[in-house]
Design an enzyme around this catalytic site. Structure first.
Site, PDB file in Angstrom:
ATOM      1  N   GLY A 195       3.270   8.788 -14.014  1.00 44.69           N
ATOM      2  CA  GLY A 195       2.638   8.065 -14.381  1.00 44.69           C
ATOM      3  C   GLY A 195       1.385   8.643 -15.498  1.00 44.69           C
ATOM      4  O   GLY A 195       1.379  10.022 -15.712  1.00 44.69           O
ATOM      5  N   CYS A 196       0.798   7.729 -16.278  1.00 46.45           N
ATOM      6  CA  CYS A 196      -0.108   8.399 -17.331  1.00 46.45           C
ATOM      7  C   CYS A 196      -1.035   8.918 -17.084  1.00 46.45           C
ATOM      8  O   CYS A 196      -1.493   9.995 -17.298  1.00 46.45           O
ATOM      9  CB  CYS A 196      -0.148   7.250 -18.630  1.00 46.45           C
ATOM     10  N   PHE A 197      -1.913   8.199 -16.199  1.00 47.59           N
ATOM     11  CA  PHE A 197      -3.244   8.988 -15.408  1.00 47.59           C
ATOM     12  C   PHE A 197      -2.714  10.079 -14.626  1.00 47.59           C
ATOM     13  O   PHE A 197      -3.421  11.312 -14.769  1.00 47.59           O
ATOM     14  CB  PHE A 197      -3.792   8.033 -14.645  1.00 47.59           C
TER      15      PHE A 197
ATOM     16  N   CYS B 151      -2.054  13.320 -17.111  1.00 52.01           N
ATOM     17  CA  CYS B 151      -3.404  13.822 -17.582  1.00 52.01           C
ATOM     18  C   CYS B 151      -4.230  14.415 -16.535  1.00 52.01           C
ATOM     19  O   CYS B 151      -4.637  15.402 -16.870  1.00 52.01           O
ATOM     20  CB  CYS B 151      -4.040  12.594 -18.287  1.00 52.01           C
TER      21      CYS B 151
END
Length: 327
Positions: free
Chosen positions: A136-138, A141
């Site tokens: 996932g993107c979060f 990061c």
């Protein structure tokens, strides 16, 4: 390595569009089909107007088995349905951009086992994998900001995380919180302490530091911009700042997209790239970590192409040497 023949399911959304923008210019990629039931027969440029002049491909509602890899750019929960409803030859590799197979408890589907596709964590396994669950993107990061601590056994206190994402993180379908009139000049918190990406973050940290049992206090925010994620995190640490920098630079030395900066960082450095940048500070006993990515590239489609490159044994930067937006 010869041409990699590619199929894309769900090519009309944001992640599908970003994937197309990369693969059309990837020197070893041949796009065989782009599947979309609702857009079948239409040129790709009818949906992704910026692709006008770059390709004559059209969407289709059928799939071909004459591919090497299938990207699933469908909604969460729909990847399993797609595989259940379409027979995919066993030799075809799959890279799923939904959340369906990211957790180890969900990683097996029929005869397929999915490897969690974070190169900064699982590069060797990705190279040998037939099926990848793209992170996932979060989660991407936040994980790049914490993995070096866990890998060295130095993540020993709860972590406080505030992370803000652009509007494209909500997907292309309209919702009350993605309309321009609501999002513009606005900021809001959602899913505080309960975001779905917490499970995959915790799973990865435990993979590196099995005794990690501290809270991840995550406050996600919707930002007034289109793309990018900035995560600001802090935790208690006995390490000096110099020791932390040595730790992080050593961990990411062989990861060409992830870089540690001694200067403060900002989103424009990573928007339109597959980079992840990290900045570290020490405030008394607190270690402060900032990490930034483009949510549609390193947080989704660029990351997926990076995984494809690794799976097929080519330079992982192929097709991903992208220019930052800068201004």
């Amino acid at each position: 390595m010869g041409t990699i023949r590619i199929g894309i399911a769900g090519g009309a959304g944001y992640t599908g569009g970003e994937l197309l923008r990369i693969l059309i210019h990837h020197p070893l990629a041949e796009i065989v089909f782009v599947h979309s039931n609702s857009n079948a027969g239409k040129p790709l440029s009818d949906v992704h107007a910026d692709l006008f002049g770059d390709t004559d491909l059209k969407f289709t509602d059928s799939i071909s088995q004459e591919i090497d890899v299938l990207f699933l750019c469908v909604g969460h929960g729909d990847a399993k349905k797609f595989l259940d409803n379409h027979e995919i030859n066993a030799g075809i590799r799959i890279i799923d951009l939904s959340q369906d197979f990211r957790l180890s408890k969900n990683a097996v589907h029929g005869d397929r086992t999915f490897v969690y596709g974070l190169p900064e964590l699982n590069r060797k396994a990705i190279k040998e994998a037939q099926n990848i669950a793209n992170p996932g993107c979060f989660a991407t990061c936040i994980q790049v900001g914490l993995l070096p601590l866990a890998a060295s056994g130095n993540l020993n206190a709860e972590v406080h995380i505030n992370a803000t994402t652009g509007s494209t993180g909500a997907g292309q379908s309209l919702s009350p919180t993605s309309h321009f009139s609501w999002r513009n000049n606005n900021l809001s918190v959602y899913k505080a302490f309960e975001h779905q990406h917490l499970n995959e973050i915790g799973q990865s940290l435990k993979q590196l530091q099995s005794d990690f049992d501290q809270a991840l206090n995550f406050i996600p925010q919707r930002g007034d911009f289109t793309r990018g994620i900035l995560a600001a995190m802090y935790t208690e640490s006995d390490l000096s700042l110099d020791e932390v920098y040595v730790l992080y630079e050593s961990y990411f030395r062989d990861h060409p997209f992830t870089h540690v900066s001694t200067r403060n960082i900002d989103l424009k450095q990573v928007v339109n790239t597959n980079k992840a940048l990290i900045h570290l500070e020490k405030h008394d006993s607190k270690l402060f970590i900032i990490s930034i990515i483009d949510n549609l590239l390193k947080g989704a489609s660029g990351h997926a192409v990076q995984n494809m490159n690794l799976m097929f044994g080519i330079d992982e930067m192929t097709g991903l040497k992208l220019k930052a937006a800068a201004f």
